[in-house]
Enzyme design. Structure first.
Site, PDB file in Angstrom:
ATOM      1  N   LYS A 172      40.702 105.404   2.789  1.00  0.00           N
ATOM      2  CA  LYS A 172      39.321 105.191   2.350  1.00  0.00           C
ATOM      3  C   LYS A 172      38.809 103.832   2.816  1.00  0.00           C
ATOM      4  O   LYS A 172      37.709 103.727   3.380  1.00  0.00           O
ATOM      5  CB  LYS A 172      39.227 105.276   0.822  1.00  0.00           C
ATOM      6  CG  LYS A 172      37.803 105.180   0.300  1.00  0.00           C
ATOM      7  CD  LYS A 172      37.762 104.900  -1.185  1.00  0.00           C
ATOM      8  CE  LYS A 172      38.016 103.426  -1.465  1.00  0.00           C
ATOM      9  NZ  LYS A 172      37.792 103.056  -2.881  1.00  0.00           N
ATOM     10  N   ASP A 190      35.565 108.425  -1.851  1.00  0.00           N
ATOM     11  CA  ASP A 190      35.959 107.834  -3.128  1.00  0.00           C
ATOM     12  C   ASP A 190      35.737 108.880  -4.217  1.00  0.00           C
ATOM     13  O   ASP A 190      35.497 110.056  -3.933  1.00  0.00           O
ATOM     14  CB  ASP A 190      35.179 106.547  -3.407  1.00  0.00           C
ATOM     15  CG  ASP A 190      33.687 106.802  -3.614  1.00  0.00           C
ATOM     16  OD1 ASP A 190      33.244 107.974  -3.458  1.00  0.00           O
ATOM     17  OD2 ASP A 190      32.965 105.848  -3.934  1.00  0.00           O
TER      18      ASP A 190
END
Length: 269
Positions: A172, A190
């Site tokens: 991420k 996320d």
């Protein structure tokens, strides 16, 4: 006798005429070719229609979200690729607003890998304490900066394979760096992006990596960065985890979850 034989065998005046089945063969070929062409054309029209509708839905979703959240972008405040990297590491389970408050003071003291290497661990922990998980984050930042200096000459690497070797940097964080810092098409997933993607019916993936793959397949690479920040804003402002504000949702027409619940409610009535 010869004339009779000629008539019987299809010969007349020395010329040869094809039998009835032979004369029909060319016509059969034309008919079969026409049927095949119609079949293929119909399939192509169906495929074109499907992907055309699919594309318009995706574009409609992105355009509607852009209208709803015209200011959706990276909210972290940073002055360099390195500062962005530190800010993203600190943002884990922490609001961007809190991270910006912390980094405003932190970057005045240290804003290079070398400066963070020189900073005592205890001092770094104290300076980022309010971000939460400060001990793990401080340790990762220290080791990350050491690797940046030793392996990358103090520069932030620009590839996924290199970024994820840094302590504290997962996929991420790497995707955020690629997209925001280096303008490489990438979608960081996320909790907000994960939730919104599922509710909109864009993914059924069980992991962030699977959701990322589904979203990348669903959207144009030119929209990847916008999709990331638009989904975050939509997740924060409307599509909440516990009680989504469906009545005021601007993309309800695209929402598979809302449509499913509406059908179930109609059936119960």
């Amino acid at each position: 006798m010869r004339a009779a034989c000629g008539a019987a065998t299809g010969h007349a005046g020395g010329s040869t005429l094809p039998s009835l089945p032979c004369r029909l063969l060319p016509a059969c070929h034309v008919i079969c070719a026409a049927v095949l062409l119609i079949f293929i054309t119909n399939r192509l029209i169906c495929v074109y229609f499907f992907f055309g509708v699919w594309y318009n839905i995706r574009m409609g979703l992105v355009d509607t979200l852009k209208t709803t959240y015209p200011e959706a972008t990276c909210e972290l405040v940073y002055g360099s690729d390195f500062e962005l990297l530190i800010a993203v590491i600190l943002s884990a389970q922490c609001t961007d607003k809190r991270v910006n408050a912390v980094t405003e003071e932190l970057f005045r003291v240290a804003n290079t890998p070398e400066a963070f290497c020189a900073m005592p661990l205890e001092e770094l922990e104290d300076r980022i304490r309010s971000c939460g998980l400060y001990k793990n984050k401080a340790a990762n930042i220290k080791r990350c900066c050491e690797m940046l200096v030793e392996k990358f000459g103090g520069d932030v690497p620009r590839t996924m394979s290199e970024l994820i070797t840094l302590p504290g940097v997962g996929r991420k964080t790497a995707n955020v760096m690629l997209s925001v810092a280096f303008d490489v098409p990438a979608i960081a997933v996320d909790t907000h992006v994960f939730r919104v993607a599922h509710r909109l019916g864009l993914s059924v993936g069980n992991t962030p990596d699977e959701v990322e793959r589904d979203l990348c397949a669903a959207f144009d690479p030119r929209d990847y960065r916008d999709v990331h920040f638009l989904f975050i804003r939509h997740g924060r402002d409307c599509c909440h985890a516990r009680k989504p504000d469906c009545e005021n949702c601007s993309v309800g027409e695209f929402c598979a979850d809302l449509q499913a619940r509406s059908r179930n409610a109609a059936i119960r009535k």
